[in-house]
Scaffold this motif. Structure first.
Motif, PDB file in Angstrom:
ATOM      1  N   PRO A 220      58.771  29.474  32.652  1.00 50.57           N
ATOM      2  CA  PRO A 220      58.763  30.857  33.233  1.00 50.57           C
ATOM      3  C   PRO A 220      57.967  32.595  32.472  1.00 50.57           C
ATOM      4  O   PRO A 220      57.548  33.443  33.268  1.00 50.57           O
ATOM      5  CB  PRO A 220      60.100  31.236  33.153  1.00 50.57           C
ATOM      6  CG  PRO A 220      60.734  30.012  32.456  1.00 50.57           C
ATOM      7  CD  PRO A 220      59.607  29.573  32.144  1.00 50.57           C
ATOM      8  N   ALA A 221      57.906  32.109  31.494  1.00 49.09           N
ATOM      9  CA  ALA A 221      56.877  34.272  30.609  1.00 49.09           C
ATOM     10  C   ALA A 221      55.538  33.606  31.576  1.00 49.09           C
ATOM     11  O   ALA A 221      54.960  34.573  31.905  1.00 49.09           O
ATOM     12  CB  ALA A 221      56.689  33.709  28.875  1.00 49.09           C
ATOM     13  N   ALA A 222      54.982  32.457  31.268  1.00 49.12           N
ATOM     14  CA  ALA A 222      53.757  32.252  31.607  1.00 49.12           C
ATOM     15  C   ALA A 222      53.800  32.199  33.105  1.00 49.12           C
ATOM     16  O   ALA A 222      52.509  33.178  33.860  1.00 49.12           O
ATOM     17  CB  ALA A 222      53.240  30.453  30.704  1.00 49.12           C
ATOM     18  N   ALA A 223      54.580  31.438  34.213  1.00 46.22           N
ATOM     19  CA  ALA A 223      54.248  31.646  35.243  1.00 46.22           C
ATOM     20  C   ALA A 223      54.420  33.615  35.470  1.00 46.22           C
ATOM     21  O   ALA A 223      53.742  33.883  36.801  1.00 46.22           O
ATOM     22  CB  ALA A 223      56.194  31.146  36.386  1.00 46.22           C
ATOM     23  N   ALA A 224      55.627  34.648  35.202  1.00 46.85           N
ATOM     24  CA  ALA A 224      55.350  35.647  35.205  1.00 46.85           C
ATOM     25  C   ALA A 224      54.370  36.421  35.014  1.00 46.85           C
ATOM     26  O   ALA A 224      53.346  37.365  36.074  1.00 46.85           O
ATOM     27  CB  ALA A 224      56.544  36.324  34.422  1.00 46.85           C
ATOM     28  N   THR A 225      53.354  36.001  34.085  1.00 46.34           N
ATOM     29  CA  THR A 225      52.417  36.950  33.378  1.00 46.34           C
ATOM     30  C   THR A 225      51.148  36.282  35.307  1.00 46.34           C
ATOM     31  O   THR A 225      50.046  37.101  34.796  1.00 46.34           O
ATOM     32  CB  THR A 225      51.651  36.719  32.719  1.00 46.34           C
ATOM     33  OG1 THR A 225      51.639  34.388  32.228  1.00 46.34           O
ATOM     34  CG2 THR A 225      52.480  36.713  31.653  1.00 46.34           C
ATOM     35  N   SER A 226      51.525  34.993  35.367  1.00 49.84           N
ATOM     36  CA  SER A 226      50.626  34.428  35.892  1.00 49.84           C
ATOM     37  C   SER A 226      50.750  35.194  37.381  1.00 49.84           C
ATOM     38  O   SER A 226      49.477  35.303  38.155  1.00 49.84           O
ATOM     39  CB  SER A 226      50.453  32.771  36.252  1.00 49.84           C
ATOM     40  OG  SER A 226      49.912  32.726  37.313  1.00 49.84           O
ATOM     41  N   GLN A 227      51.625  35.189  37.903  1.00 50.77           N
ATOM     42  CA  GLN A 227      51.969  36.295  39.398  1.00 50.77           C
ATOM     43  C   GLN A 227      51.584  37.802  38.917  1.00 50.77           C
ATOM     44  O   GLN A 227      50.690  37.900  39.881  1.00 50.77           O
ATOM     45  CB  GLN A 227      53.584  36.386  39.734  1.00 50.77           C
ATOM     46  CG  GLN A 227      53.342  37.252  40.628  1.00 50.77           C
ATOM     47  CD  GLN A 227      53.105  36.327  42.195  1.00 50.77           C
ATOM     48  OE1 GLN A 227      52.746  34.875  42.085  1.00 50.77           O
ATOM     49  NE2 GLN A 227      53.772  37.525  42.820  1.00 50.77           N
ATOM     50  N   ALA A 228      51.515  37.748  37.402  1.00 51.78           N
ATOM     51  CA  ALA A 228      51.189  39.636  37.675  1.00 51.78           C
ATOM     52  C   ALA A 228      49.813  39.656  37.451  1.00 51.78           C
ATOM     53  O   ALA A 228      48.997  40.489  38.414  1.00 51.78           O
ATOM     54  CB  ALA A 228      51.705  39.729  36.173  1.00 51.78           C
ATOM     55  N   ASN A 229      49.156  38.577  36.920  1.00 51.28           N
ATOM     56  CA  ASN A 229      46.912  38.799  36.911  1.00 51.28           C
ATOM     57  C   ASN A 229      47.332  37.946  38.776  1.00 51.28           C
ATOM     58  O   ASN A 229      45.739  38.946  38.852  1.00 51.28           O
ATOM     59  CB  ASN A 229      47.503  37.102  36.159  1.00 51.28           C
ATOM     60  CG  ASN A 229      45.505  37.368  35.957  1.00 51.28           C
ATOM     61  OD1 ASN A 229      44.807  38.086  36.137  1.00 51.28           O
ATOM     62  ND2 ASN A 229      45.070  36.084  36.006  1.00 51.28           N
ATOM     63  N   ARG A 230      47.469  37.372  39.320  1.00 51.71           N
ATOM     64  CA  ARG A 230      47.465  37.141  40.702  1.00 51.71           C
ATOM     65  C   ARG A 230      47.531  38.192  41.850  1.00 51.71           C
ATOM     66  O   ARG A 230      46.946  38.456  42.309  1.00 51.71           O
ATOM     67  CB  ARG A 230      48.352  36.483  41.137  1.00 51.71           C
ATOM     68  CG  ARG A 230      47.473  35.329  42.847  1.00 51.71           C
ATOM     69  CD  ARG A 230      48.438  34.627  43.099  1.00 51.71           C
ATOM     70  NE  ARG A 230      48.734  33.619  42.071  1.00 51.71           N
ATOM     71  CZ  ARG A 230      49.513  32.982  41.593  1.00 51.71           C
ATOM     72  NH1 ARG A 230      50.769  32.862  42.407  1.00 51.71           N
ATOM     73  NH2 ARG A 230      49.681  31.974  41.038  1.00 51.71           N
ATOM     74  N   GLU A 231      47.935  39.075  41.267  1.00 48.88           N
ATOM     75  CA  GLU A 231      48.580  40.762  42.285  1.00 48.88           C
ATOM     76  C   GLU A 231      47.499  41.840  41.220  1.00 48.88           C
ATOM     77  O   GLU A 231      47.134  42.659  42.812  1.00 48.88           O
ATOM     78  CB  GLU A 231      50.143  41.051  41.617  1.00 48.88           C
ATOM     79  CG  GLU A 231      51.348  40.284  42.694  1.00 48.88           C
ATOM     80  CD  GLU A 231      52.683  40.734  41.779  1.00 48.88           C
ATOM     81  OE1 GLU A 231      52.070  41.888  41.383  1.00 48.88           O
ATOM     82  OE2 GLU A 231      53.343  40.148  41.885  1.00 48.88           O
ATOM     83  N   GLU A 232      47.071  41.709  40.247  1.00 49.10           N
ATOM     84  CA  GLU A 232      45.966  42.632  40.022  1.00 49.10           C
ATOM     85  C   GLU A 232      45.121  42.134  40.415  1.00 49.10           C
ATOM     86  O   GLU A 232      43.678  43.149  41.305  1.00 49.10           O
ATOM     87  CB  GLU A 232      46.208  42.125  38.319  1.00 49.10           C
ATOM     88  CG  GLU A 232      45.129  43.257  37.636  1.00 49.10           C
ATOM     89  CD  GLU A 232      43.758  42.585  38.004  1.00 49.10           C
ATOM     90  OE1 GLU A 232      42.889  44.090  37.111  1.00 49.10           O
ATOM     91  OE2 GLU A 232      43.189  41.928  37.388  1.00 49.10           O
ATOM     92  N   VAL A 233      44.523  40.966  40.388  1.00 54.81           N
ATOM     93  CA  VAL A 233      42.939  40.150  41.426  1.00 54.81           C
ATOM     94  C   VAL A 233      43.209  41.395  42.923  1.00 54.81           C
ATOM     95  O   VAL A 233      42.210  41.630  43.077  1.00 54.81           O
ATOM     96  CB  VAL A 233      43.271  38.763  40.749  1.00 54.81           C
ATOM     97  CG1 VAL A 233      41.582  38.348  42.221  1.00 54.81           C
ATOM     98  CG2 VAL A 233      42.733  38.293  39.666  1.00 54.81           C
TER      99      VAL A 233
END
Length: 194
Positions: free
Chosen positions: A52-65
């Protein structure tokens, strides 16, 4: 004497075959070890994505891109990513251009442009309705998809599925065409005299 030569030649060929099989077995074991190593690496990466923590960072990274990207609609089918990049080069540094295509490799007519800096998106939005290959481009900011959230689309109602009379039950089978009344057929029996 000839019999001894034949036996020795057979023993030598058998030993050569055994040596060849040992070499092939060693190669196969090395390949299996490499495959196990690659499988462990992929499982480790997949496990980190499911975290879940990695998924949250992945989602945040996707939003930033996505905040640094734009959607470009009405792109000509013969347009290349380099031409789209040249068109938006004046807005800022283009990091990546993606022209979507269908399963046959034909372009769908839209593209995504990712910039290096977020300020370039505002400059690119000013190029809305500009022309590329004789077509007016539709430029908007790229939206971020939320996983599991699909837009609600209500089903179209079928007039034959709705009861016309409150005391009449609706039809529970598909009609034979729009506006046609379902045909009711009698069970036919075999009769040789007709």
């Amino acid at each position: 004497m000839e019999g001894d030569d034949v036996v020795m030649a057979a023993e030598e060929s058998t030993e050569a075959d055994i040596d060849g099989l040992k070499i092939r077995l060693k190669e196969m074991e090395d390949e299996a070890a490499a495959l196990r190593e690659m499988q462990a690496k992929v499982e480790k990466e997949m496990g980190s994505i499911q975290d879940p923590a990695a998924a949250a960072t992945s989602q945040a990274n996707r939003e930033e891109v996505d905040s640094r990207s734009i959607f470009v609609g009405n792109v000509d089918y013969s347009c290349t990513p380099e031409e789209v990049q040249q068109h938006f080069q004046s807005c800022g540094t283009v990091n990546r251009v993606t022209i979507r295509s269908d399963k046959y490799g034909q372009p769908k007519g839209y593209a995504y442009v990712e910039f290096l800096e977020a300020e370039a998106v505002q400059e690119a939005l000013l190029l809305n309705e500009s022309e590329l290959h004789g077509r007016q481009l539709k430029v908007t900011a790229k939206r971020t998809n939320i996983p599991g959230m699909k837009p609600y689309r209500p089903r179209r109602s079928n007039p034959f599925m709705q009861p016309r009379d409150p005391f009449m039950a609706p039809y529970y089978f598909a009609p034979y065409g729009y506006g046609k009344v379902p045909r009711l057929r009698m069970a036919t029996r075999y009769s040789p005299y007709y």
